[in-house]
Design a protein around this motif. Structure first.
Motif, PDB file in Angstrom:
ATOM      1  N   ILE A   1      22.851   2.415  84.668  1.00 23.44           N
ATOM      2  CA  ILE A   1      22.259   3.136  83.546  1.00 23.44           C
ATOM      3  C   ILE A   1      22.880   2.650  82.239  1.00 23.44           C
ATOM      4  N   PRO A   2      22.100   1.882  81.457  1.00 22.70           N
ATOM      5  CA  PRO A   2      22.590   1.454  80.150  1.00 22.70           C
ATOM      6  C   PRO A   2      22.534   2.609  79.150  1.00 22.70           C
ATOM      7  N   ILE A   3      23.591   2.796  78.415  1.00 24.95           N
ATOM      8  CA  ILE A   3      23.675   3.864  77.407  1.00 24.95           C
ATOM      9  C   ILE A   3      23.564   3.215  76.032  1.00 24.95           C
ATOM     10  N   GLN A   4      22.702   3.792  75.184  1.00 20.56           N
ATOM     11  CA  GLN A   4      22.382   3.179  73.892  1.00 20.56           C
ATOM     12  C   GLN A   4      21.926   1.734  74.119  1.00 20.56           C
ATOM     13  N   GLN A   5      20.924   1.619  74.966  1.00 16.30           N
ATOM     14  CA  GLN A   5      20.529   0.299  75.441  1.00 16.30           C
ATOM     15  C   GLN A   5      19.899  -0.573  74.366  1.00 16.30           C
ATOM     16  N   LYS A   6      19.559   0.034  73.223  1.00 12.22           N
ATOM     17  CA  LYS A   6      19.013  -0.780  72.136  1.00 12.22           C
ATOM     18  C   LYS A   6      20.104  -1.514  71.361  1.00 12.22           C
ATOM     19  N   LYS A   7      21.348  -1.093  71.580  1.00 12.03           N
ATOM     20  CA  LYS A   7      22.460  -1.788  70.928  1.00 12.03           C
ATOM     21  C   LYS A   7      22.599  -3.187  71.529  1.00 12.03           C
ATOM     22  N   ALA A   8      23.016  -4.109  70.717  1.00 11.92           N
ATOM     23  CA  ALA A   8      23.086  -5.512  71.120  1.00 11.92           C
ATOM     24  C   ALA A   8      23.936  -5.700  72.371  1.00 11.92           C
ATOM     25  N   GLY A   9      23.376  -6.376  73.359  1.00 13.15           N
ATOM     26  CA  GLY A   9      24.119  -6.778  74.544  1.00 13.15           C
ATOM     27  C   GLY A   9      24.171  -5.772  75.669  1.00 13.15           C
ATOM     28  N   VAL A  10      23.836  -4.495  75.429  1.00 13.70           N
ATOM     29  CA  VAL A  10      23.998  -3.461  76.455  1.00 13.70           C
ATOM     30  C   VAL A  10      23.032  -3.689  77.624  1.00 13.70           C
ATOM     31  N   LEU A  11      21.744  -3.844  77.316  1.00  6.14           N
ATOM     32  CA  LEU A  11      20.758  -4.028  78.379  1.00  6.14           C
ATOM     33  C   LEU A  11      20.982  -5.355  79.118  1.00  6.14           C
ATOM     34  N   ASP A  12      21.370  -6.374  78.373  1.00  7.30           N
ATOM     35  CA  ASP A  12      21.651  -7.661  79.026  1.00  7.30           C
ATOM     36  C   ASP A  12      22.813  -7.533  80.003  1.00  7.30           C
ATOM     37  N   LYS A  13      23.836  -6.779  79.616  1.00  7.11           N
ATOM     38  CA  LYS A  13      24.988  -6.585  80.505  1.00  7.11           C
ATOM     39  C   LYS A  13      24.589  -5.755  81.729  1.00  7.11           C
ATOM     40  N   ALA A  14      23.732  -4.772  81.524  1.00  6.36           N
ATOM     41  CA  ALA A  14      23.261  -3.965  82.662  1.00  6.36           C
ATOM     42  C   ALA A  14      22.532  -4.857  83.669  1.00  6.36           C
ATOM     43  N   ARG A  15      21.695  -5.749  83.177  1.00  5.38           N
ATOM     44  CA  ARG A  15      20.986  -6.671  84.067  1.00  5.38           C
ATOM     45  C   ARG A  15      21.952  -7.631  84.747  1.00  5.38           C
ATOM     46  N   GLU A  16      22.974  -8.039  84.007  1.00 10.72           N
ATOM     47  CA  GLU A  16      23.996  -8.924  84.576  1.00 10.72           C
ATOM     48  C   GLU A  16      24.742  -8.208  85.707  1.00 10.72           C
ATOM     49  N   ILE A  17      25.025  -6.920  85.500  1.00  9.45           N
ATOM     50  CA  ILE A  17      25.701  -6.128  86.539  1.00  9.45           C
ATOM     51  C   ILE A  17      24.824  -6.038  87.780  1.00  9.45           C
ATOM     52  N   LYS A  18      23.521  -5.856  87.580  1.00  5.94           N
ATOM     53  CA  LYS A  18      22.611  -5.820  88.726  1.00  5.94           C
ATOM     54  C   LYS A  18      22.713  -7.112  89.529  1.00  5.94           C
ATOM     55  N   ASP A  19      22.742  -8.236  88.837  1.00  7.73           N
ATOM     56  CA  ASP A  19      22.857  -9.522  89.521  1.00  7.73           C
ATOM     57  C   ASP A  19      24.192  -9.644  90.251  1.00  7.73           C
ATOM     58  N   MET A  20      25.255  -9.094  89.641  1.00  9.89           N
ATOM     59  CA  MET A  20      26.572  -9.124  90.281  1.00  9.89           C
ATOM     60  C   MET A  20      26.573  -8.336  91.591  1.00  9.89           C
ATOM     61  N   LEU A  21      25.733  -7.311  91.657  1.00 13.66           N
ATOM     62  CA  LEU A  21      25.710  -6.404  92.811  1.00 13.66           C
ATOM     63  C   LEU A  21      24.550  -6.721  93.761  1.00 13.66           C
ATOM     64  N   SER A  22      24.174  -7.981  93.827  1.00 12.77           N
ATOM     65  CA  SER A  22      23.005  -8.374  94.613  1.00 12.77           C
ATOM     66  C   SER A  22      23.181  -8.146  96.117  1.00 12.77           C
ATOM     67  N   ASN A  23      24.412  -7.916  96.569  1.00 10.25           N
ATOM     68  CA  ASN A  23      24.643  -7.615  97.987  1.00 10.25           C
ATOM     69  C   ASN A  23      24.270  -6.178  98.340  1.00 10.25           C
ATOM     70  N   PHE A  24      23.957  -5.382  97.320  1.00 12.01           N
ATOM     71  CA  PHE A  24      23.622  -3.975  97.523  1.00 12.01           C
ATOM     72  C   PHE A  24      22.189  -3.739  97.056  1.00 12.01           C
ATOM     73  N   ARG A  25      21.646  -2.578  97.378  1.00 16.32           N
ATOM     74  CA  ARG A  25      20.322  -2.198  96.901  1.00 16.32           C
ATOM     75  C   ARG A  25      20.504  -1.541  95.531  1.00 16.32           C
ATOM     76  N   VAL A  26      20.207  -2.259  94.474  1.00 13.03           N
ATOM     77  CA  VAL A  26      20.567  -1.819  93.125  1.00 13.03           C
ATOM     78  C   VAL A  26      19.388  -1.962  92.175  1.00 13.03           C
ATOM     79  N   LYS A  27      19.283  -1.034  91.248  1.00 13.27           N
ATOM     80  CA  LYS A  27      18.256  -1.067  90.207  1.00 13.27           C
ATOM     81  C   LYS A  27      18.890  -0.764  88.851  1.00 13.27           C
TER      82      LYS A  27
END
Length: 477
Positions: A297-323
């Motif tokens: 869950i990205p918080i203040q996702q319109k702030k620069a870099g937040v949503l991109d980092k959330a997506r990056e975290i999803k990729d980091m957790l690819s061994n799990f069922r993650v959204k």
């Protein structure tokens, strides 16, 4: 946080009205919707995903013990159904009949399968000719129709999904072995995948499946102290074989009747998941069965870099069922929605976390918040998910143990059902008359005769005559 409180408040408290709480969770967590046909449900994506997870885990267990999947027709001619009288009498009030094909009336009524013993028996009579053809360990995933008078989501509906295994064997010993094996498969699945402890045992003759010579069951205890029959395994002996003509030539070159079993687990198990683990915020799903294990869950996702980092975290957790929840809802609403859906873990990431290369991990079952370096997040998730799974089982086991009571005499039996909720263990003489009187007097039924027998007294809790078995009694769904 006002939005979160408002969303959670839409679920009735389980202590206020458990029945309404259950319905609220089913509807508001997006599991089901009611259709325009009374008693029939629509499985929404979140609800069907749970059934898919059940199928995946259970099917793997079936295949590990030599079971193969098949599919038989959903229609049963009346003459075929009527060959086994006990089965006909047991299901007659619930059978849905087809009387017309297009505009023409059928010469013979056809029922929509309430169960498939008759179809499998008719199939096996031609499939099995020699001892070399045995055993046959078949299962089908399908839906059945039973015209229930009162329906509730997952627990009792006029159409429900299940699996039904039907096996055929050369000897009674092999049939008994398969009956017990499949019961253990169910018990292990519930304990290890669903984090639900169960009581294993045999049904009384009054409660056994119509047409069976013995029915074995796993019984689970819900949060409100009611029992739920969660899976059954039936030994048919050679009764169906004699009714349908399933014979084979044995090694001694003699013609013999085969022995059969059947076993089933249905979407009722989703009801068990809800009622064993859920709380006033909604679902609490064990990680092994959860369609989504982690929600980022990205918080203040319109702030620069937040949503991109959330997506990056999803990729980091690819061994799990993650959204990633990328919707424009407020963080409070997202938190409440994640809780209602029962997702085991959420990962919160905001601008301040981004600057410090950290995040917050929140457990759904305990709501514990854990600060974590983003670099260490995959290892932390891998540690937390099995811990949550085990903790959920331990809590359910503790609830079962704390709500299982012993009644050595009639007075204790009466007071326990007046003052407590749960299972009551008591001795029984084995007579149907006593079993029916207990049901009439206390509105409780025999749940099972457990394999592990305790000797609580020498006499029946109902009539005072010599007891033969210890039985689990309770109110049930």
């Amino acid at each position: 946080m006002a939005e979160q409180k408002k969303l959670v408040a839409e679920i009735t408290s389980m202590d206020e009205d458990f029945t309404q709480w259950y319905t609220d969770v089913c509807i508001k967590a997006g599991l089901i919707a009611y259709s325009n046909i009374k008693g029939f449900m629509v499985y929404k994506p979140a609800g069907y995903a749970l059934w898919e997870a059940v199928q995946k885990h259970l099917d793997a267990r079936f295949k590990a013990v030599g079971v193969e999947n098949v599919y038989l027709p959903m229609m049963i001619p009346e003459n075929l159904l009527s060959k086994e009288s006990d089965l006909v009498n047991g299901f007659a009030p619930e059978v849905a009949w087809v009387t017309h094909g297009g505009q023409e009336e059928l010469q013979e009524r056809i029922c929509v399968r309430p169960t498939s013993e008759t179809l499998f028996s008719d199939f096996y009579k031609d499939e099995v000719q020699s001892y070399r053809d045995l055993p046959k360990n078949y299962n089908q995933w399908c839906s059945v129709v039973r015209w229930e008078k009162e329906t509730r989501p997952f627990l009792r509906s006029r159409e429900f999904m299940w699996q039904e295994g039907h096996t055929v064997h050369a000897t009674m010993e092999e049939a008994i072995e398969r009956t017990e094996l499949m019961l253990n498969v169910y018990a292990d699945f519930c304990a290890e995948d669903l984090a639900i402890p169960t009581i294993k045992g045999r049904k009384t003759d009054k409660e056994k499946f119509a047409g069976a010579i013995a029915t074995y069951t796993i019984e689970a205890l819900m949060h409100d102290g009611r029992a739920l029959q969660s899976g059954t395994s039936h030994n048919f002996g050679d009764d169906f074989a004699k009714a349908y003509g399933i014979q084979f030539t044995d090694r001694d070159n003699k013609l013999k009747y085969a022995f059969q079993t059947s076993w089933g687990l249905s979407t009722r198990i989703i009801g068990a998941l809800i009622m064993v683990h859920g709380d006033n915020s909604g679902l609490v799903l064990p990680p092994k069965i959860a369609p989504t294990q982690v929600m980022v869950i990205p918080i203040q996702q319109k702030k620069a870099g937040v949503l991109d980092k959330a997506r990056e975290i999803k990729d980091m957790l690819s061994n799990f069922r993650v959204k990633v929840d990328e919707t424009d809802k407020s963080p409070g609403f997202k938190f409440a929605e994640q809780e209602m859906r029962g997702i085991p873990l959420r990962v919160e990431i905001g601008p301040r976390d981004l600057a410090e290369n950290k995040c917050v991990v929140v457990r759904r079952d305990t709501r514990e918040k854990i600060a974590c370096s983003i670099d260490e997040l995959p290892a932390k998730i891998a540690e937390l998910l099995p811990q949550i799974q085990q903790d959920m089982y331990d809590r359910a086991k503790k609830h079962l143990e704390e709500h299982t009571f012993e009644a050595p005499d009639k007075e204790t039996f009466e007071s326990l059902f007046e003052e407590t909720k749960g299972f009551v263990k008591a001795m029984w003489c084995g007579s149907r008359e006593c079993e029916e009187k207990i049901k009439e007097d206390y509105s409780v039924t025999s749940r099972c005769i457990p394999f592990k027998q305790d000797h609580l007294s020498d006499v029946c809790v109902c009539c005072g005559k010599p007891a033969t078995k210890m039985v689990y009694w309770g109110r049930a769904y």
